[in-house]
Design a protein around this motif. Structure first.
Motif, short mmCIF file in Angstrom:
data_model
loop_
_atom_site.label_atom_id
_atom_site.label_comp_id
_atom_site.label_asym_id
_atom_site.label_seq_id
_atom_site.Cartn_x
_atom_site.Cartn_y
_atom_site.Cartn_z
N SER A 20 0.82 -1.21 0.00
CA SER A 20 0.00 0.00 0.00
C SER A 20 0.86 1.26 0.00
CB SER A 20 -0.91 0.03 1.23
OG SER A 20 -1.80 -1.05 1.21
N LEU A 21 1.98 1.18 0.69
CA LEU A 21 2.84 2.36 0.81
C LEU A 21 3.74 2.57 -0.40
CD1 LEU A 21 3.87 1.99 4.55
CD2 LEU A 21 2.22 3.59 3.56
N GLN A 73 7.26 11.93 2.40
CA GLN A 73 8.36 11.59 3.32
C GLN A 73 7.87 10.81 4.54
OE1 GLN A 73 11.58 11.62 2.87
NE2 GLN A 73 11.89 10.76 4.90
N GLN A 74 6.69 11.16 5.06
CA GLN A 74 6.16 10.45 6.22
C GLN A 74 5.89 8.98 5.89
OE1 GLN A 74 2.78 12.91 7.10
NE2 GLN A 74 3.85 13.95 8.79
N LEU A 75 5.42 8.73 4.67
CA LEU A 75 5.18 7.35 4.28
C LEU A 75 6.49 6.60 4.05
CD1 LEU A 75 2.07 7.76 1.95
CD2 LEU A 75 2.16 6.96 4.31
N ALA A 76 7.50 7.29 3.58
CA ALA A 76 8.82 6.65 3.43
C ALA A 76 9.35 6.24 4.80
CB ALA A 76 9.78 7.60 2.72
N THR A 77 9.14 7.10 5.80
CA THR A 77 9.55 6.78 7.17
C THR A 77 8.78 5.56 7.69
OG1 THR A 77 10.06 9.10 7.57
CG2 THR A 77 9.76 7.70 9.51
#
Length: 147
Positions: free
Chosen positions: A58-59, A68-72
Motif C-alpha cells: 500500500s505504501l 516523506q512520512q510514508l517513506a519513514t
C-alpha cells in the motif's frame, strides 16, 4: 537406575518404575506442548509477514511514493520485519529443547526398563551436542550473526 557392570564406580539412585514412567510422560507432554508452541509461532509469524507485506504494498503505490512520512513508515515496517528473526531463533530453541527432552525420556526408559535391540545407541544420537543452538542476544538491521 542401577549401575551397569562396565561402570561400577558411578553412583546409582533407585527410583520406582512408576516414578520413571511418570517423569517420562511429563517429558513427552512438554515436548508435545513445545511442538504446539512452535506451530502457534509459525502461524503468528506467517500472519505478521502477510500483514507487513500488505502494508508495504500500500505504501509503495505511485500516488504516495513522494510522501516523506510514508517513506519513514516503510522504513519502520522493514525494521519490524527484521525483528521477526525472533521467530527463527525461537523455533531453533524449541527444536533443540524438544530433542533434549526426548533424549532424556528415552534414556530414562532405557535405564529403568533396560535396553532392547540397541535402543540406547539410537537414543544417544537424539541428544544435541551443543548446549544452546541460539547464541544471538540482539538484532540490528543489516547485521547477520551465524550460529
Amino acid at each position: 537406575m542401577q549401575s551397569s557392570p562396565d561402570t561400577p564406580s558411578e553412583p546409582a539412585v533407585q527410583i520406582s518404575l512408576l516414578v520413571a514412567a511418570d517423569v517420562q510422560d511429563a517429558l513427552l507432554t512438554v515436548m508435545h506442548d513445545l511442538n504446539r508452541l512452535e506451530g502457534l509461532l509459525n502461524h503468528a509469524t506467517d500472519n505478521l509477514l502477510a500483514r507487513f507485506g500488505e502494508a508495504n504494498a500500500s505504501l509503495t503505490d505511485a500516488a504516495v511514493a513522494g510522501n516523506q512520512q510514508l517513506a519513514t513508515l516503510r522504513e519502520a515496517l522493514r525494521s519490524a520485519v527484521t525483528e521477526l528473526q525472533f521467530h527463527d531463533m525461537a523455533t531453533q530453541l524449541i527444536s533443540h529443547t524438544s530433542r533434549v527432552l526426548q533424549g532424556c525420556a528415552f534414556r530414562l526408559a532405557a535405564e529403568t526398563m533396560g535396553d532392547s535391540d540397541g535402543e540406547a545407541a539410537a537414543d544417544a544420537e537424539l541428544m544435541p551436542g551443543r548446549p544452546n543452538p541460539v547464541t544471538q542476544s540482539e538484532m540490528e538491521a543489516g547485521s547477520v550473526e551465524l550460529f
